[in-house]
Design a protein around this motif. Structure first.
Motif, PDB file in Angstrom:
ATOM      1  N   PHE A  25       0.920  -1.016   0.066  1.00 31.96           N
ATOM      2  CA  PHE A  25      -0.077  -0.006  -0.054  1.00 31.96           C
ATOM      3  C   PHE A  25       0.892   1.328   0.237  1.00 31.96           C
ATOM      4  O   PHE A  25       1.718   1.474   0.875  1.00 31.96           O
ATOM      5  N   ASP A  26       0.773   2.208  -1.037  1.00 31.80           N
ATOM      6  CA  ASP A  26       1.474   3.539  -0.829  1.00 31.80           C
ATOM      7  C   ASP A  26       0.590   4.385  -0.142  1.00 31.80           C
ATOM      8  O   ASP A  26       1.453   5.491   0.512  1.00 31.80           O
ATOM      9  N   ARG A  27      -0.815   4.323   0.028  1.00 29.58           N
ATOM     10  CA  ARG A  27      -1.561   5.260   0.924  1.00 29.58           C
ATOM     11  C   ARG A  27      -1.136   5.023   2.338  1.00 29.58           C
ATOM     12  O   ARG A  27      -1.193   6.073   3.187  1.00 29.58           O
ATOM     13  N   THR A  28      -0.681   3.808   2.791  1.00 26.38           N
ATOM     14  CA  THR A  28      -0.202   3.791   4.064  1.00 26.38           C
ATOM     15  C   THR A  28       1.027   3.261   4.176  1.00 26.38           C
ATOM     16  O   THR A  28       1.576   2.329   5.020  1.00 26.38           O
ATOM     17  N   ARG A  29       2.020   3.788   3.391  1.00 29.76           N
ATOM     18  CA  ARG A  29       3.425   3.518   3.319  1.00 29.76           C
ATOM     19  C   ARG A  29       4.243   3.446   4.395  1.00 29.76           C
ATOM     20  O   ARG A  29       5.102   2.792   4.941  1.00 29.76           O
ATOM     21  N   ALA A  30       3.938   4.688   5.234  1.00 32.74           N
ATOM     22  CA  ALA A  30       4.785   5.094   6.281  1.00 32.74           C
ATOM     23  C   ALA A  30       4.848   3.740   7.212  1.00 32.74           C
ATOM     24  O   ALA A  30       5.752   3.464   7.966  1.00 32.74           O
ATOM     25  N   LEU A  31       3.549   3.206   7.494  1.00 30.23           N
ATOM     26  CA  LEU A  31       3.028   1.965   8.361  1.00 30.23           C
ATOM     27  C   LEU A  31       4.248   0.926   8.197  1.00 30.23           C
ATOM     28  O   LEU A  31       4.453   0.079   9.015  1.00 30.23           O
ATOM     29  N   GLY A  32       4.239   0.538   6.699  1.00 32.97           N
ATOM     30  CA  GLY A  32       4.865  -0.696   6.408  1.00 32.97           C
ATOM     31  C   GLY A  32       6.427  -0.409   6.215  1.00 32.97           C
ATOM     32  O   GLY A  32       7.053  -1.510   6.332  1.00 32.97           O
ATOM     33  N   ILE A  33       6.857   0.827   6.160  1.00 33.22           N
ATOM     34  CA  ILE A  33       8.228   0.957   5.234  1.00 33.22           C
ATOM     35  C   ILE A  33       9.371   0.443   6.331  1.00 33.22           C
ATOM     36  O   ILE A  33      10.328   0.067   6.078  1.00 33.22           O
TER      37      ILE A  33
END
Length: 403
Positions: A161-169
């Motif tokens: 997901f790019d829209r919640t990228r911060a959570l997964g990166i």
């Protein structure tokens, strides 16, 4: 035209080389004996600029308005240094704009680790990273910022997901990794504990209302087991995470948890690669006096075929599917309860992509998406979900440079 073996499975090999600066570069004592610490310094960078055009809905800026959006820019610089034969210090600054305001592109620390290898020999490598480490999940997450390591301009949005990228990166904490060389191939195990990144827009992307916020991220865990056979043709991986966030809804405390499981498979031949990933995602939101609590399980998957026509040209075709709630696949109950349109709860994406890499420093790419559903559309680009269209098309063009 038959491709040379020098570019077999180029995307995967390039990704491995980039990650090697974090976990696998261990010069021998003899080579370091006559080498000054500054001689081990390596600095690299990259720049990507995209043009996005959609017929309906917006993605990374006002893409549906006339000439499209140029608000997808990635600029990064990374450096690594070995103060000791068993210690690597590495970091990357990233300026990334994906829609939103120009201020969103302010440089941030993408990753920054001190990597210590306790064991490194022909049989195994064992090490630990402390700092901000890239989360090991799926086949692409740890190198997803560099366009040259992606098979397409956009990775499959049902998984990455790019829209919640911060959570997964990335996460701030400690990551332990092991690489074991066995007769049939290589086994890699990575496990980390830390606090995930949240980003200023994460609450809006997850929960919709601008009045909601995420106050902090609690200690979370992630792990991956990856096997690669001796020939390098076959890869299999299993990734899992337990992510916890402290949220606030109209001054009411809430706990949000996210537990994804991702199974990954890839088969490579000289001229083509076949990749598939499947994810189960459990999400829950709990708290007193909330307008909405939920405990749902979603799933997503994609199947991708990539063909290498020449050393510089390749194309791919991909089918990507997302369902937010397996108990409400069509989103009908979601819409009847007044939460938003039914088509915001799923997305089926058919993608065609083409890449041209005339040399190692330049890449031009283009791709077409035909999408049914808006399950992964960024909320910041589409604040009124009821105004979005279920069926839409998207064209992307990207120029990428690196040094």
């Amino acid at each position: 035209m038959k491709a040379s073996k020098s570019f077999q499975w180029s995307d995967r090999k390039l990704a491995k080389r980039l990650m090697a600066c974090l976990v696998l570069l261990t010069p021998t004592a003899a080579s370091l004996a006559d080498e000054h610490v500054l001689d081990t310094l390596q600095v690299h960078g990259f720049l990507s600029q995209a043009l996005i055009v959609t017929d309906d809905n917006n993605f990374f800026g006002p893409s549906s308005n006339g000439s499209g959006s140029v608000e997808f820019t990635e600029l990064g610089i990374n450096a690594s240094l070995r103060p000791h034969r068993d210690v690597l210090v590495a970091a990357q600054l990233l300026s990334r704009r994906a829609g939103g305001e120009t201020s969103d592109a302010q440089p941030t620390l993408d990753y920054g680790v001190i990597d210590y290898q306790m064991v490194s020999n022909q049989a195994r490598t064992l090490g630990v990273q402390a700092g901000r480490f890239k989360n090991p999940f799926g086949l692409y997450n740890q190198t997803r910022d560099v366009a040259f390591t992606r098979p397409s301009i956009l990775l499959p949005q049902s998984i990455y997901f790019d829209r919640t990228r911060a959570l997964g990166i990335a996460a701030d904490g400690v990551n332990v990794y092991l690489e074991e060389r066995i007769p049939s191939g290589t086994l890699r195990v990575s496990s980390g504990i830390g606090r995930p990144q949240t980003g200023s827009l994460l609450a809006k992307q997850l929960f919709g209302d601008t009045g909601n916020s995420i106050s902090s991220s609690s200690l979370s865990a992630i792990a991956q087991v990856l096997y690669e056979d001796q020939s390098g043709k076959f890869l299999a991986a299993l990734s899992a995470a337990n992510v916890n966030l402290d949220a606030n809804f109209a001054d009411n405390a809430a706990d949000f948890s996210f537990q994804p499981w991702i199974a990954s498979l890839q088969y490579n031949e000289e001229l083509w690669s076949l990749t598939a990933e499947f994810a189960l995602r459990k999400q829950s939101l709990e708290g007193d006096n909330l307008s909405r609590n939920f405990d749902i399980t979603g799933h997503s998957w994609y199947l991708q075929y990539q063909r290498r026509m020449t050393p510089s040209w390749s194309w791919l075709v991909r089918y990507d599917s997302l369902v937010n709630n397996t108990a409400d696949r069509s989103g009908r109950d979601y819409e009847q309860n007044g939460f938003g349109p039914a088509h915001s709860q799923f997305a089926d994406d058919v993608t065609l992509g083409l890449q041209w890499t005339p040399n190692s420093r330049l890449m031009l790419a283009g791709e077409y998406h035909h999408v049914n559903g808006t399950g992964w559309l960024p909320t910041q680009d589409n604040p009124d979900a009821s105004a979005t269209r279920q069926h839409w098309n998207m064209l992307l063009f990207q120029l990428s440079l690196r040094f």
